[in-house]
Design a protein around this motif. Sequence first.
Motif, PDB file in Angstrom:
ATOM      1  N   PRO A   1       0.860  -1.169   0.090  1.00 32.36           N
ATOM      2  CA  PRO A   1       0.022  -0.262   0.087  1.00 32.36           C
ATOM      3  C   PRO A   1       0.300   1.104  -0.074  1.00 32.36           C
ATOM      4  O   PRO A   1       0.612   2.380  -0.604  1.00 32.36           O
ATOM      5  CB  PRO A   1      -1.007  -0.101   1.272  1.00 32.36           C
ATOM      6  CG  PRO A   1      -0.514  -1.839   1.381  1.00 32.36           C
ATOM      7  CD  PRO A   1       0.597  -2.235   0.959  1.00 32.36           C
ATOM      8  N   LYS A   2       1.949   1.077   0.776  1.00 29.23           N
ATOM      9  CA  LYS A   2       2.249   2.729   0.536  1.00 29.23           C
ATOM     10  C   LYS A   2       3.447   2.735  -0.488  1.00 29.23           C
ATOM     11  O   LYS A   2       3.640   3.912  -0.715  1.00 29.23           O
ATOM     12  CB  LYS A   2       3.876   2.891   2.114  1.00 29.23           C
ATOM     13  CG  LYS A   2       3.135   2.205   3.160  1.00 29.23           C
ATOM     14  CD  LYS A   2       4.635   2.236   4.282  1.00 29.23           C
ATOM     15  CE  LYS A   2       3.525   2.481   5.542  1.00 29.23           C
ATOM     16  NZ  LYS A   2       4.272   1.562   6.306  1.00 29.23           N
TER      17      LYS A   2
ATOM     18  N   LEU B   1       1.418   4.306  -3.208  1.00 28.82           N
ATOM     19  CA  LEU B   1       1.155   5.739  -2.943  1.00 28.82           C
ATOM     20  C   LEU B   1       2.227   6.660  -3.601  1.00 28.82           C
ATOM     21  O   LEU B   1       2.314   7.482  -3.804  1.00 28.82           O
ATOM     22  CB  LEU B   1       0.868   6.397  -1.839  1.00 28.82           C
ATOM     23  CG  LEU B   1      -0.360   5.449  -0.750  1.00 28.82           C
ATOM     24  CD1 LEU B   1      -0.142   5.863   0.839  1.00 28.82           C
ATOM     25  CD2 LEU B   1      -1.184   5.821  -1.094  1.00 28.82           C
ATOM     26  N   VAL B   2       3.658   5.842  -3.339  1.00 29.03           N
ATOM     27  CA  VAL B   2       4.396   6.844  -3.625  1.00 29.03           C
ATOM     28  C   VAL B   2       4.656   6.637  -5.305  1.00 29.03           C
ATOM     29  O   VAL B   2       4.626   7.552  -6.036  1.00 29.03           O
ATOM     30  CB  VAL B   2       5.602   6.031  -3.100  1.00 29.03           C
ATOM     31  CG1 VAL B   2       6.921   6.366  -4.372  1.00 29.03           C
ATOM     32  CG2 VAL B   2       6.250   6.157  -2.016  1.00 29.03           C
TER      33      VAL B   2
ATOM     34  N   GLN C   1       1.550   9.093  -6.791  1.00 28.71           N
ATOM     35  CA  GLN C   1       2.996  10.070  -6.676  1.00 28.71           C
ATOM     36  C   GLN C   1       3.120  10.193  -7.812  1.00 28.71           C
ATOM     37  O   GLN C   1       3.145  11.761  -8.972  1.00 28.71           O
ATOM     38  CB  GLN C   1       3.486  10.396  -5.830  1.00 28.71           C
ATOM     39  CG  GLN C   1       2.379  10.387  -4.142  1.00 28.71           C
ATOM     40  CD  GLN C   1       1.916  11.917  -4.013  1.00 28.71           C
ATOM     41  OE1 GLN C   1       1.572  12.727  -5.071  1.00 28.71           O
ATOM     42  NE2 GLN C   1       0.453  11.731  -3.140  1.00 28.71           N
TER      43      GLN C   1
ATOM     44  N   LEU D   1       0.747  10.649 -10.834  1.00 26.08           N
ATOM     45  CA  LEU D   1       0.335  12.417 -10.786  1.00 26.08           C
ATOM     46  C   LEU D   1       0.832  13.245 -11.280  1.00 26.08           C
ATOM     47  O   LEU D   1       0.551  14.123 -12.070  1.00 26.08           O
ATOM     48  CB  LEU D   1      -0.243  12.756  -9.735  1.00 26.08           C
ATOM     49  CG  LEU D   1      -1.575  11.907  -8.917  1.00 26.08           C
ATOM     50  CD1 LEU D   1      -1.858  12.175  -7.321  1.00 26.08           C
ATOM     51  CD2 LEU D   1      -2.692  12.033  -9.534  1.00 26.08           C
TER      52      LEU D   1
ATOM     53  N   ALA E   1      -7.669  -0.060  -1.360  1.00 25.09           N
ATOM     54  CA  ALA E   1      -8.358   0.611   0.089  1.00 25.09           C
ATOM     55  C   ALA E   1      -7.560   1.771   0.014  1.00 25.09           C
ATOM     56  O   ALA E   1      -7.597   2.805   0.414  1.00 25.09           O
ATOM     57  CB  ALA E   1      -8.968  -0.049   1.281  1.00 25.09           C
ATOM     58  N   ALA E   2      -6.581   1.884   0.116  1.00 23.15           N
ATOM     59  CA  ALA E   2      -4.865   2.213   0.110  1.00 23.15           C
ATOM     60  C   ALA E   2      -5.789   3.809  -0.921  1.00 23.15           C
ATOM     61  O   ALA E   2      -5.021   4.281  -0.550  1.00 23.15           O
ATOM     62  CB  ALA E   2      -4.151   1.973   0.418  1.00 23.15           C
TER      63      ALA E   2
ATOM     64  N   THR F   1      -8.233   5.946  -0.482  1.00 26.73           N
ATOM     65  CA  THR F   1      -8.726   6.871   0.652  1.00 26.73           C
ATOM     66  C   THR F   1      -8.070   7.425   0.171  1.00 26.73           C
ATOM     67  O   THR F   1      -7.784   9.150   0.317  1.00 26.73           O
ATOM     68  CB  THR F   1      -8.307   6.420   1.885  1.00 26.73           C
ATOM     69  OG1 THR F   1      -7.547   5.594   1.705  1.00 26.73           O
ATOM     70  CG2 THR F   1      -9.250   7.194   3.077  1.00 26.73           C
TER      71      THR F   1
ATOM     72  N   LYS G   1      -8.730  11.941  -0.928  1.00 21.83           N
ATOM     73  CA  LYS G   1      -7.819  13.307  -0.542  1.00 21.83           C
ATOM     74  C   LYS G   1      -7.953  13.896  -0.980  1.00 21.83           C
ATOM     75  O   LYS G   1      -7.683  15.196  -1.290  1.00 21.83           O
ATOM     76  CB  LYS G   1      -7.189  12.440   1.265  1.00 21.83           C
ATOM     77  CG  LYS G   1      -7.324  11.975   2.339  1.00 21.83           C
ATOM     78  CD  LYS G   1      -6.312  11.478   2.835  1.00 21.83           C
ATOM     79  CE  LYS G   1      -6.886  10.888   3.924  1.00 21.83           C
ATOM     80  NZ  LYS G   1      -6.331   9.666   4.434  1.00 21.83           N
ATOM     81  N   TYR G   2      -6.497  13.694  -2.366  1.00 19.04           N
ATOM     82  CA  TYR G   2      -5.988  14.242  -3.557  1.00 19.04           C
ATOM     83  C   TYR G   2      -7.072  15.595  -4.026  1.00 19.04           C
ATOM     84  O   TYR G   2      -6.802  16.415  -3.974  1.00 19.04           O
ATOM     85  CB  TYR G   2      -5.257  13.325  -3.983  1.00 19.04           C
ATOM     86  CG  TYR G   2      -4.416  14.035  -5.372  1.00 19.04           C
ATOM     87  CD1 TYR G   2      -3.654  14.149  -5.492  1.00 19.04           C
ATOM     88  CD2 TYR G   2      -4.997  14.121  -6.736  1.00 19.04           C
ATOM     89  CE1 TYR G   2      -3.257  15.230  -6.229  1.00 19.04           C
ATOM     90  CE2 TYR G   2      -4.666  14.769  -8.006  1.00 19.04           C
ATOM     91  CZ  TYR G   2      -3.881  15.805  -7.327  1.00 19.04           C
ATOM     92  OH  TYR G   2      -3.486  16.640  -8.675  1.00 19.04           O
TER      93      TYR G   2
ATOM     94  N   ARG H   1      -8.064  17.818  -2.220  1.00 18.25           N
ATOM     95  CA  ARG H   1      -6.799  18.762  -1.937  1.00 18.25           C
ATOM     96  C   ARG H   1      -6.521  19.952  -2.940  1.00 18.25           C
ATOM     97  O   ARG H   1      -5.952  20.605  -2.935  1.00 18.25           O
ATOM     98  CB  ARG H   1      -6.166  18.094  -1.487  1.00 18.25           C
ATOM     99  CG  ARG H   1      -6.532  18.400   0.078  1.00 18.25           C
ATOM    100  CD  ARG H   1      -4.849  17.257   0.964  1.00 18.25           C
ATOM    101  NE  ARG H   1      -5.309  16.227   2.067  1.00 18.25           N
ATOM    102  CZ  ARG H   1      -4.603  15.828   2.732  1.00 18.25           C
ATOM    103  NH1 ARG H   1      -3.721  15.557   2.637  1.00 18.25           N
ATOM    104  NH2 ARG H   1      -5.210  15.222   3.831  1.00 18.25           N
ATOM    105  N   ASN H   2      -7.027  19.034  -4.398  1.00 20.19           N
ATOM    106  CA  ASN H   2      -6.051  20.073  -5.331  1.00 20.19           C
ATOM    107  C   ASN H   2      -7.821  20.005  -6.311  1.00 20.19           C
ATOM    108  O   ASN H   2      -7.703  19.241  -7.858  1.00 20.19           O
ATOM    109  CB  ASN H   2      -5.287  19.214  -5.389  1.00 20.19           C
ATOM    110  CG  ASN H   2      -3.963  19.186  -5.564  1.00 20.19           C
ATOM    111  OD1 ASN H   2      -3.412  19.365  -4.676  1.00 20.19           O
ATOM    112  ND2 ASN H   2      -4.244  17.656  -4.382  1.00 20.19           N
TER     113      ASN H   2
END
Lengths: 310, 423, 411
Positions: free
Chosen positions: C78-79, C82-83, C86, C89, C106-107, C110, C114-115, C118-119
């Motif tokens: 999961p971590k 997320l890298v 990014q 993106l 799931a990660a 979420t 959030k992205y 926030r954007n």
Amino acid sequence: METIVFALVNGVIYGLLLFMLSSGLTLIFSMMGVLNFAHASFYMLGAFFAYTIMGATSFWLALIFAPILVGLIGAAVERYGLRRVHVNGHVAELLFTFGLAYLIEEIVKIFYGKTAVDYRVPSILDFPAMQIYGVDLPAYRIFMLFVAIAMLVGLWLLLKRTRAGLIIQAALSHPHMVGHLGHNVPLIFMAVFGIGCALAGLAGVIAGNIFVTDPSMAVQMGPIVFVVVVVGGIGSLEGAFVASLLIGLLQNLAVGVNASFADIFGFLGLSAASEVGSITVSSLGPVLPFLLLVLILIFRPQGLMGEREL
Amino acid sequence: MSTTQESFDYSAHIPSNAEKFRQRTLPLLIFAAILVAIPLTGPSRTVYTLMHQMGINIVLALSYNMLLGRAGLLSFGHAVYFGFGGYFAMHAMNWIADGSGIWADFPVFLLPVLGFGAGALAGAVIGWPSCRRAGTTFAMISLGVAELIASGAFMFDSFFGGEQGISGDRMNGPELFGLTLGPISQVYWFIAFWTVVGVVGMYAFTRTPLGKLSEATRDNPQRVQFIGYNPQRVRYLVFIFSGGFAGLAGAMAAVNYEIFTPDAFSLVPSGFILIMAYVGGITYFVGPIFGAILLTYMQSMMSDFTDAWLLYLGVLFISIVMFAPRGLAGIVFGFSAGLRGPRPRAFLITWLTQLAGVALMLIGLIVLVEIAVRWSNGYGEVFAPFGLPLAQANPLSWLLVVAPAIAGVALSRRAARMREAQA
Amino acid sequence: MNIKKTAILAAALSVFTLTAAAAGTIKMAFIDPLSGPFGPSGEGALTSFQLAAEHINAAGGINGDKIEVTGYDNKVNPKESLVQLQKALDSGARYILQGNGSSVAAALITAVNKYNARNPGQEVLFFNYAAVTPAFTNEMCSFWHFRFDAHADMKMAAITDWIKNNPDIHKVYIIGQDYVFGQAVAKAAVEQLAKKRPDIKIVGNELHPLGKVKDFTPYIQKIVASGADAVITGNWGADMQLLMKAAAESGSNVPYLTFYGGSKGTVAALGAGGINRLYQVTEGITNLPASDKQYALIEEYKKRFPQYDYYYHRSFIAMAMFKAAAEKAKSNDPIPVAKALEGLEIDQAYGKALMRASDHQIQMPLYISTVSDDVKYGVDDTKYGWKLVPNGTISLEAAEQPTTCKMKRPS
């Protein structure tokens, strides 16, 4: 009753398979002090080589040549890799084998692809030998049993009845003394490492087709082999034998127990609805060896039958 | 940055204040200055993300080296303490979001303090039985404990959240230093701050009596006992601190990713921590920092360039173990020491010969691996570096494998002979 | 090597490609394992998406733009995902494709939520093609997430529907991996069987640790001893293959109804042992009667990617629906595309496919198949392939499940 009989039969077969894997590791570990992280990778190589040889010729040739090939690779690894690293200490040796495990897996992936290969039980052994309470016991499992016993006897004869075996035994307990007596200790190390790897390769040949032969089989088998070696005790093949059978039986018997913690510790007020209470013994089976490992190391660090501490 | 190896020799000469500043304070100041300067270059999200991961891994690898490099304890389960720190921080983050009781006033920025506590507590509990032994016994206990906890994590969903783990939102609670921690550029300051705190804290630890004693216990536990200290106790205390710093890194990760899953406990991340520290160089304080930076980069970026990045990782690791056991830091410091040595010119020539040899062997290896991987995939794709197509049937491809490899080995041998002549 | 410089350079390059890409490329980021033990499942799907994109591009693209599918290796972590998110993106991707591992999904859900919050103005959509935890389109549902695979309860509905029509089955054994997914499968099986066939007895409900069991023989012995007529399992990966090998070896010949029996390598590992023993539920099988166009696609895929078989039919469905939605919205931007996807219905090779507006869960017919040696297309380079079983077609309506989703849409 049938659960117990079945667990016993399976436990013994599985235990002997574990012993085949761990006997080589025990030899290597006791003599060189190196916990060979790549040991299970040699088990994997055995299965893949057997798959190739069986495809080209027959299973019986694979049974002979795949372990030999694996043993030669093992000896080469010792000669050109480990021996070089030896001067940097045990941690460096251990890390070398750790990296080697990575490397072997990636190389196997290049040659054999990333998923399981179609490595089969030879058709001559592909029939149910008998039935135990309605479940077939395949002839191949009986064959495994015989191979394991043959290996056990062979190893015993080698160690107890030959001169080379005596030297190896001496080197197991007092490696330095053997060196001082003028034996070529590096050569013994290389031979033992090769034999150990060949035994792992043999285990791969006979187990690869009833389990799955794929590049992750080494990672799957790796940790449990350590458990056997450490629980059995350093320098003790007998210990490894007992530990293999113990773990084989333990895992098989635990699966048959349906009771949950709540059933066992209910008198302490543990309810079946709580998280701890809902855990069943059978679901713990595969974790038990590691629990055993930790307990043994804390309370009896020399292992079940070992003579010295790690 | 100084190494304790250099400042080891107290009796010979006590370093002057200027030397102390140059060797100990200055490198830390430079490190902090670099961290402050990075945002000025206007990094992209990718660079920020990578930096955050590096910061976390630097603290984690250094905390691991407190065990392996300093105290001589080989652990296969360091991710456990990272995981406990991270999980506790994750739960605390959710308590902050609920805002009940004292949690309403607890800033997310300070979560790493709690992470440190959780990691240290886990270290205190697990270390109690396992630190009574050193060496291989300790290593095997750590392996067993890690396997147990990794399996157990899937059984206790209320704390570990099952497969999906626990997630939260860092934009809650009081703000500190005017940071909402929403945008990635603000999280950077959080990570940078705690990375510096972690590095300074662990460096300071090496200067304490306990830090010194841990090295003594590594080298000769019997003598430590003679002078009246209990080696088991020293190991235990070091273990607790190491777990604490790992927990700190875990809490940094919790804030950065806003999620923690049970696979954080498994043997794979533990192995990765070990590789980071060892490749960087465990005999130097800065070694793990180098290792963390390089391997984080490799892990996240190399898979963009090649399918076989795990193979390269394995080759890198084995080569370091076999040929450069003092790691990247050993290479860097060996180079600077050689240049300051009696014959810098000869040293430089030898070094460059060696470098050329390694580079050539690497070219041979890369061509071989890339061709092999494409052959193995069977998509009919052709490896074409710089627009030069190298099919596996092309003799030029094999020339490019064999020729650089032979030349590289020859150059390396030459470098080895030159070194012998100089010695 | 100067890492920082390289990283900055790489970032600078990606900014450059972002501006260059604005003229006519739709970037889709495929974030899934491409190396390590789970690498093959990621690669099989990536190649499917890429082939689908190629076909769309060859036919003129979407609203004149070409699709580019880029793989990002997340190592099922999961971590790390997320890298990689990014990185995606940064490269200008507005569509994320992922499927392996519910923890990763799931990660990502979420993170994308959030992205996007926030954007504003740079929203991204997440197309999930295989993570089947029902929660994603129920209590966790999100406007930014679309699922192109039947979720676990729908697949279970297909399995229980088939059992309902098989009067020979009286006793069912459930075995699964001891974690959220395995537990959810077991729960769904018990509930749905109680509703559809109250006479069926659940003779065993077993959970074993995830990926730790080497020899499944003792479990098989328990299954045989229980006298079960059918076994239901949500196992995947090695747990799936080892379970089936042990079953084949023991001579137990009850059907094993699985979610992931079709995953790569299982049929090769079993060979003839899979016939009438291993069953799977999928949204399509290559041996169903289909148009010549579909046969041509299956053959083209196998020719291009000989290591893999045509398995991820849903990735072709996903791309076809994406194209239809973008053309309906006359825009390739995420928000109009998302709105057009809601309620969209298309005809695909093996029936209809409908994107339910209320929870962004695809609805489509499902098929139960078993291994056979009498098939048009074998899998894993063997002669064995998947063949539809009698009563094996589960209609879209029968597989449909209610949702608890309360979708929050952007104004």
